[in-house]
Enzyme design. Structure first.
Site, PDB file in Angstrom:
ATOM      1  N   ARG A  40      15.720  -2.207  19.812  1.00 17.71           N
ATOM      2  CA  ARG A  40      15.207  -1.098  21.009  1.00 17.71           C
ATOM      3  C   ARG A  40      13.624  -0.838  20.703  1.00 17.71           C
ATOM      4  NH1 ARG A  40      18.871   0.824  24.279  1.00 17.71           N
ATOM      5  NH2 ARG A  40      17.497   2.925  24.428  1.00 17.71           N
ATOM      6  N   PRO A  66      27.471   1.126   1.148  1.00 16.34           N
ATOM      7  CA  PRO A  66      27.704   2.575   1.394  1.00 16.34           C
ATOM      8  C   PRO A  66      27.095   3.281   0.259  1.00 16.34           C
ATOM      9  CG  PRO A  66      29.753   1.448   0.628  1.00 16.34           C
ATOM     10  CD  PRO A  66      28.524   0.295   0.792  1.00 16.34           C
ATOM     11  N   ASP A  87      15.476   8.980  24.214  1.00 14.71           N
ATOM     12  CA  ASP A  87      16.743   8.695  23.622  1.00 14.71           C
ATOM     13  C   ASP A  87      17.044  10.002  22.695  1.00 14.71           C
ATOM     14  OD1 ASP A  87      17.816   6.151  24.539  1.00 14.71           O
ATOM     15  OD2 ASP A  87      16.640   4.902  23.126  1.00 14.71           O
ATOM     16  N   GLU A 115      35.128  -4.725  -1.420  1.00 13.92           N
ATOM     17  CA  GLU A 115      35.541  -4.487  -2.744  1.00 13.92           C
ATOM     18  C   GLU A 115      34.152  -4.601  -3.747  1.00 13.92           C
ATOM     19  OE1 GLU A 115      38.397  -7.527  -1.405  1.00 13.92           O
ATOM     20  OE2 GLU A 115      37.351  -6.020  -0.208  1.00 13.92           O
TER      21      GLU A 115
HETATM   22  C1  4F9 Z   1      28.092  -0.772   4.288  1.00  9.61           C
HETATM   23  C2  4F9 Z   1      29.433   1.049   4.868  1.00  9.61           C
HETATM   24  C3  4F9 Z   1      26.906   0.125   4.948  1.00  9.61           C
HETATM   25  C4  4F9 Z   1      28.570   1.738   5.432  1.00  9.61           C
HETATM   26  C5  4F9 Z   1      30.134  -2.428   3.317  1.00  9.61           C
HETATM   27  C6  4F9 Z   1      32.114  -1.737   2.985  1.00  9.61           C
HETATM   28  C7  4F9 Z   1      29.226  -0.093   4.209  1.00  9.61           C
HETATM   29  C8  4F9 Z   1      30.247  -1.189   3.631  1.00  9.61           C
HETATM   30  N1  4F9 Z   1      27.459   1.401   5.203  1.00  9.61           N
HETATM   31  N2  4F9 Z   1      31.565  -0.591   3.637  1.00  9.61           N
HETATM   32  N3  4F9 Z   1      31.177  -2.608   2.750  1.00  9.61           N
END
Ligand code: 4F9
Length: 244
Positions: A153, A88, A168, A115
């Site tokens: 794709r 994230p 698309d 975590e």
């Molecule tokens: C990974 C969330 C990539 C969004 C990995 C928990 C994640 C993520 N994009 N959330 N581990």
């Protein structure tokens, strides 16, 4: 293209890689996806892959050694030129990023549990970090599948009708135009006449304009990259909406 996925949960990849378009891409040999489990590279009796965080606090952190060993075991079969951590904290996945990654002959996708993962994995093992959006998941497996599907794709031969890739949503940087199929009238809602009349130039113009209208209403942030011709259509839309 070859994609190696480093994951504690290889079973999460089984059904998605067997079904539908991805399944066909794999079957045709256009895409090879192999999972490598870092647990197989843990050296202690309990095959430990995580440990408590230094400094204290809740949750566990994925250890360096099994992840480094898992990725390093791929050298020889994978160039490891791009080793991507699903995170994230990463750069946001967009169609531009997808297009860029699809140019690579191979990729390594590293999935970590939420975590967290030892900082040194991002620092010294991975070349990129990618996020699929600002929300919390339990791990990087579904983000990895998202990347795999989006990339597949772009591989010639995966989507039979390349025209459908070009039209698309997002491919041209805009949301897609509305689509209709039979019947021409459903519960009082009619299919726009232009689509039924067979004037292909008029249909092309209508679709571009409606794609712009949808993008302007829902995702105005995507309009930054539009052409002069698009600007004319947008002016038309604005005038129409003012007289409504
Ligand atoms: C990974 C969330 C990539 C969004 C990995 C928990 C994640 C993520 N994009 N959330 N581990």
């Amino acid at each position: 293209m070859r994609i190696d996925v480093v994951t504690l949960f290889p079973e999460l990849f089984e059904a998605p890689l067997r079904a539908s378009l991805l399944g066909k891409a794999v079957e045709k040999g256009l895409l090879t996806v192999q999972c490598t489990n870092p647990r197989d590279f843990a050296t202690d009796k309990h095959r430990t892959v995580d440990d408590a965080p230094f400094g204290g606090g809740p949750g566990m952190v994925m250890k360096c050694e099994p992840l480094f060993a898992a990725v390093e075991s791929l050298r020889g079969t994978n160039s490891c030129a791009r080793v991507i951590l699903m995170s994230p904290r990463g750069r946001r996945l967009t169609q531009d990023v997808v297009r860029e990654l699809a140019q690579q002959p191979d990729l390594v996708l590293v999935c970590a549990r939420y975590e967290g993962v030892d900082e040194r994995v991002g620092q010294a093992l991975c070349t990129d970090e990618i996020s699929v959006g600002d929300y919390v998941l339990s791990g990087g497996e579904l983000p990895a599948l998202t990347i795999i599907e989006a990339i597949s794709r772009m591989i010639p031969g995966v989507v039979g009708d390349f025209e459908s890739v070009e039209t698309d949503s997002f491919y041209g940087g805009l949301l897609g135009a509305p689509q209709y199929t039979r019947p021409p009238e459903f519960r009082g809602m009619e299919v726009p006449a232009v689509l039924r009349e067979g004037n292909h130039a008029a249909i092309r113009r209508w679709r571009r304009k409606e794609a712009l209208r949808a993008t302007r209403a829902r995702r105005p942030d995507l309009l930054e990259r539009c052409s002069d011709e698009d600007k004319k259509l947008l002016d038309e839309i604005e005038r129409e909406e003012r007289t409504e």
